[in-house]
Scaffold this active site. Structure first.
Site, PDB file in Angstrom:
ATOM      1  N   LYS A   1      14.886  -5.604 -16.805  1.00 21.68           N
ATOM      2  CA  LYS A   1      14.126  -5.461 -15.565  1.00 21.68           C
ATOM      3  C   LYS A   1      12.855  -6.300 -15.705  1.00 21.68           C
ATOM      4  O   LYS A   1      12.400  -6.556 -16.819  1.00 21.68           O
ATOM      5  CB  LYS A   1      13.752  -3.983 -15.372  1.00 21.68           C
ATOM      6  CG  LYS A   1      13.390  -3.608 -13.977  1.00 21.68           C
ATOM      7  CD  LYS A   1      14.598  -3.188 -13.163  1.00 21.68           C
ATOM      8  CE  LYS A   1      14.206  -2.855 -11.737  1.00 21.68           C
ATOM      9  NZ  LYS A   1      15.344  -2.491 -10.910  1.00 21.68           N
TER      10      LYS A   1
ATOM     11  N   GLY B   8      11.321   7.486   2.101  1.00 21.44           N
ATOM     12  CA  GLY B   8      11.295   6.034   1.881  1.00 21.44           C
ATOM     13  C   GLY B   8      12.400   5.391   2.698  1.00 21.44           C
ATOM     14  O   GLY B   8      13.576   5.456   2.338  1.00 21.44           O
ATOM     15  N   VAL B   9      11.999   4.807   3.830  1.00 22.87           N
ATOM     16  CA  VAL B   9      13.013   4.159   4.672  1.00 22.87           C
ATOM     17  C   VAL B   9      12.776   2.650   4.673  1.00 22.87           C
ATOM     18  O   VAL B   9      12.504   2.038   5.690  1.00 22.87           O
ATOM     19  CB  VAL B   9      13.078   4.755   6.100  1.00 22.87           C
ATOM     20  CG1 VAL B   9      13.889   6.025   6.090  1.00 22.87           C
ATOM     21  CG2 VAL B   9      11.687   5.029   6.667  1.00 22.87           C
ATOM     22  N   GLY B  10      12.881   2.099   3.461  1.00 22.31           N
ATOM     23  CA  GLY B  10      12.808   0.650   3.293  1.00 22.31           C
ATOM     24  C   GLY B  10      14.218   0.097   3.425  1.00 22.31           C
ATOM     25  O   GLY B  10      14.999   0.537   4.273  1.00 22.31           O
TER      26      GLY B  10
ATOM     27  N   VAL C 100      16.987   0.216   1.364  1.00 24.77           N
ATOM     28  CA  VAL C 100      18.091   1.140   1.072  1.00 24.77           C
ATOM     29  C   VAL C 100      18.050   2.351   2.002  1.00 24.77           C
ATOM     30  O   VAL C 100      19.056   2.745   2.603  1.00 24.77           O
ATOM     31  CB  VAL C 100      18.047   1.619  -0.404  1.00 24.77           C
ATOM     32  CG1 VAL C 100      19.193   2.573  -0.682  1.00 24.77           C
ATOM     33  CG2 VAL C 100      18.082   0.451  -1.357  1.00 24.77           C
TER      34      VAL C 100
HETATM   35  P1  NAD Z   1      11.755  -0.996  -0.261  1.00 28.96           P
HETATM   36  O1  NAD Z   1      10.474  -1.546  -0.791  1.00 28.96           O
HETATM   37  O2  NAD Z   1      12.481  -1.787   0.763  1.00 28.96           O
HETATM   38  O3  NAD Z   1      11.513   0.464   0.345  1.00 28.96           O
HETATM   39  C1  NAD Z   1      10.721   1.430  -0.232  1.00 28.96           C
HETATM   40  C2  NAD Z   1      10.134   2.260   0.914  1.00 28.96           C
HETATM   41  O4  NAD Z   1       9.444   3.379   0.341  1.00 28.96           O
HETATM   42  C3  NAD Z   1       9.112   1.484   1.760  1.00 28.96           C
HETATM   43  O5  NAD Z   1       9.398   1.639   3.134  1.00 28.96           O
HETATM   44  C4  NAD Z   1       7.777   2.119   1.366  1.00 28.96           C
HETATM   45  O6  NAD Z   1       6.825   2.111   2.428  1.00 28.96           O
HETATM   46  C5  NAD Z   1       8.214   3.537   1.009  1.00 28.96           C
HETATM   47  N1  NAD Z   1       7.300   4.268   0.131  1.00 28.96           N
HETATM   48  C6  NAD Z   1       6.610   3.809  -0.937  1.00 28.96           C
HETATM   49  N2  NAD Z   1       5.899   4.801  -1.479  1.00 28.96           N
HETATM   50  C7  NAD Z   1       6.141   5.922  -0.739  1.00 28.96           C
HETATM   51  C8  NAD Z   1       5.707   7.265  -0.790  1.00 28.96           C
HETATM   52  N3  NAD Z   1       4.860   7.672  -1.729  1.00 28.96           N
HETATM   53  N4  NAD Z   1       6.197   8.138   0.137  1.00 28.96           N
HETATM   54  C9  NAD Z   1       7.045   7.746   1.083  1.00 28.96           C
HETATM   55  N5  NAD Z   1       7.497   6.469   1.192  1.00 28.96           N
HETATM   56  C10 NAD Z   1       7.050   5.573   0.288  1.00 28.96           C
HETATM   57  O7  NAD Z   1      12.672  -0.694  -1.543  1.00 28.96           O
HETATM   58  P2  NAD Z   1      14.248  -0.472  -1.587  1.00 28.96           P
HETATM   59  O8  NAD Z   1      14.889  -1.743  -1.975  1.00 28.96           O
HETATM   60  O9  NAD Z   1      14.695   0.238  -0.373  1.00 28.96           O
HETATM   61  O10 NAD Z   1      14.361   0.496  -2.852  1.00 28.96           O
HETATM   62  C11 NAD Z   1      14.031   1.869  -2.752  1.00 28.96           C
HETATM   63  C12 NAD Z   1      14.242   2.546  -4.111  1.00 28.96           C
HETATM   64  O11 NAD Z   1      15.610   2.401  -4.494  1.00 28.96           O
HETATM   65  C13 NAD Z   1      13.427   1.941  -5.258  1.00 28.96           C
HETATM   66  O12 NAD Z   1      13.099   2.952  -6.182  1.00 28.96           O
HETATM   67  C14 NAD Z   1      14.392   0.974  -5.918  1.00 28.96           C
HETATM   68  O13 NAD Z   1      14.090   0.740  -7.266  1.00 28.96           O
HETATM   69  C15 NAD Z   1      15.688   1.751  -5.757  1.00 28.96           C
HETATM   70  N6  NAD Z   1      16.872   0.895  -5.797  1.00 28.96           N
HETATM   71  C16 NAD Z   1      17.022  -0.113  -4.906  1.00 28.96           C
HETATM   72  C17 NAD Z   1      18.172  -0.909  -4.948  1.00 28.96           C
HETATM   73  C18 NAD Z   1      18.415  -2.010  -3.941  1.00 28.96           C
HETATM   74  O14 NAD Z   1      19.561  -2.480  -3.837  1.00 28.96           O
HETATM   75  N7  NAD Z   1      17.413  -2.415  -3.160  1.00 28.96           N
HETATM   76  C19 NAD Z   1      19.149  -0.662  -5.926  1.00 28.96           C
HETATM   77  C20 NAD Z   1      18.970   0.408  -6.820  1.00 28.96           C
HETATM   78  C21 NAD Z   1      17.824   1.182  -6.747  1.00 28.96           C
END
Ligand code: NAD
Length: 366
Positions: free
Chosen positions: A91, A191-193, A195
């Protein structure tokens, strides 16, 4: 039973952390011209070259960044192993503000550092790093995956991550209620990013009652407008009476302070390293009767997707098919945990370690 120690690392030196978590290598990268500060961690390469995304975050201290990259890379080792993939755990984290610091030169300089490791580490996207950034990195190294579809890559891995998380959630629901239907279930997605949003879309189609929480108002507006999800303020989130809690933001969200407040039957989310301390907090959940679907197992869809791309001849349908195995593996792990009286996280780590040990032994023969 394997001894699995908690890797809670506050106030430990870097080498003490590496020793405890059994890392192979930690690389500090710095470039004065672009202001790049990156750390690459290689945890274990028994199964193959280490692979894992790059996260960009405004860490408060360097120590926090080191601990994060060490914990995340360890999780990648287990994720790859339990998913039957032939890559190891790695990572990278970039310390800084993704909104203002990312430039072409910045990302290409990072690509150079990845290249300098000669293939021991392959990078991809993670929080705040997008496919467009991958394009710059790819100009400097071949050890990159998660490239846009126009470049022959697999594109954004998040939909596949959301899919495997959804399947893991269903497997846990089956364990809790005897049926894997999520219809009518009250589910909180934190967390509605990338994923979280794809997950909400699937849950909406399944007619679940979806609640969402985020620190970004525009994300909340989008998912509530598009999928009719109900918005919950972050400070009210943990007191909500729900069926399933799905952490999809940052790690260590399951801790001494949060667990006593939780009112849910199942936890199944995509965030990495949800348990602040794996053994301690895994047991606290078990004592509360909450079924925990191990994060590194159920969020493996994204890794499955980027590995499929790196192996060549990428086909999205095949990646989805491989991700489907998460349902059966999660069912087996929850059963095994019950039979052996251990937490699901413990059972999952044990299964991953066994594969690393077995395949490592196979590799010893000529
Ligand atoms: P992202 O940055 O697109 O979304 C994260 C969301 O969480 C954002 O909307 C952010 O505003 C929100 N957030 C941050 N801190 C917060 C809090 N304290 N309370 C509420 N919301 C909060 O990231 P992502 O790609 O959607 O990934 C989300 C999680 O899943 C991460 O932990 C990442 O490591 C894990 N993950 C992602 C993938 C992938 O394919 N993207 C794969 C495996 C694991």
């Amino acid at each position: 039973m394997a001894e699995i120690k908690d890797v809670y690392t506050v106030n430990k030196t870097v080498y003490a952390q590496m020793e405890e978590m059994e890392h192979e290598q930690l690389v500090m990268c710095y470039d004065k011209a672009t202001g790049l500060k990156a750390i690459i961690a290689i945890h274990n390469t028994t199964l193959g070259p280490s692979l894992g995304g790059t996260r960009m975050w405004q860490y408060t201290t360097e120590q926090e960044a080191v601990t994060d990259v060490l914990r995340l890379s360890r999780g990648m080792t287990f994720k790859a192993a339990i998913s039957g993939l032939n890559v190891g755990g790695g990572k990278a984290v970039i310390i800084g503000d993704a909104k203002t610091q990312k430039t072409e030169a910045f990302m290409r300089r990072f690509g150079r550092f990845v290249d300098s490791l000669g293939g021991r580490y392959i990078t991809a996207e993670d929080v705040n790093i997008r496919t467009a950034d991958m394009e710059y990195i790819a100009l400097e190294t071949e050890y990159v995956t998660g490239l846009p579809e126009v470049m022959g890559g697999g594109g954004d891995p998040s939909p596949v991550t959301a899919y495997s998380t959804f399947l893991g959630m269903k497997a846990a629901a089956k364990k809790a209620w005897g049926s894997d239907s999520l219809e009518g279930k009250k589910i909180l997605v934190q967390g509605v990013g990338q994923v979280g949003t794809y997950l909400v879309e699937r849950l909406h189609k399944e007619n679940a009652k979806v609640f969402v929480s985020d620190i970004a108002a525009e994300r909340l507006k989008y998912v509530s407008d598009t999928f009719g999800a109900e918005v919950v303020l972050p400070d009210k989130m943990l007191d909500l009476d729900i069926d399933i809690y799905s952490p999809c933001a940052m790690g260590a969200i399951l801790n001494d302070a949060s667990i006593p407040r939780l009112k849910c039957n199942v936890i199944a989310g995509a965030a990495n390293n949800q348990l602040a301390e794996e053994e301690k907090h895994g047991k606290m959940l078990q004592e509360k009767g909450i079924i925990y679907a191990p994060d590194f197992l159920i969020n493996a869809g994204g890794l499955i997707n980027v590995v499929a791309e790196f192996e060549g001849g990428y086909q999205r349908e095949r990646a989805y098919l491989k991700a489907e195995r998460v349902y059966d593996i999660c069912t087996d792990i929850l059963h095994k945990a019950d039979m052996e009286g251990v937490t699901p996280q413990h059972a999952a780590i044990e299964m991953a370690l066994r594969r690393i040990q077995d395949v490592g032994r196979v590799k010893l023969s000529y």
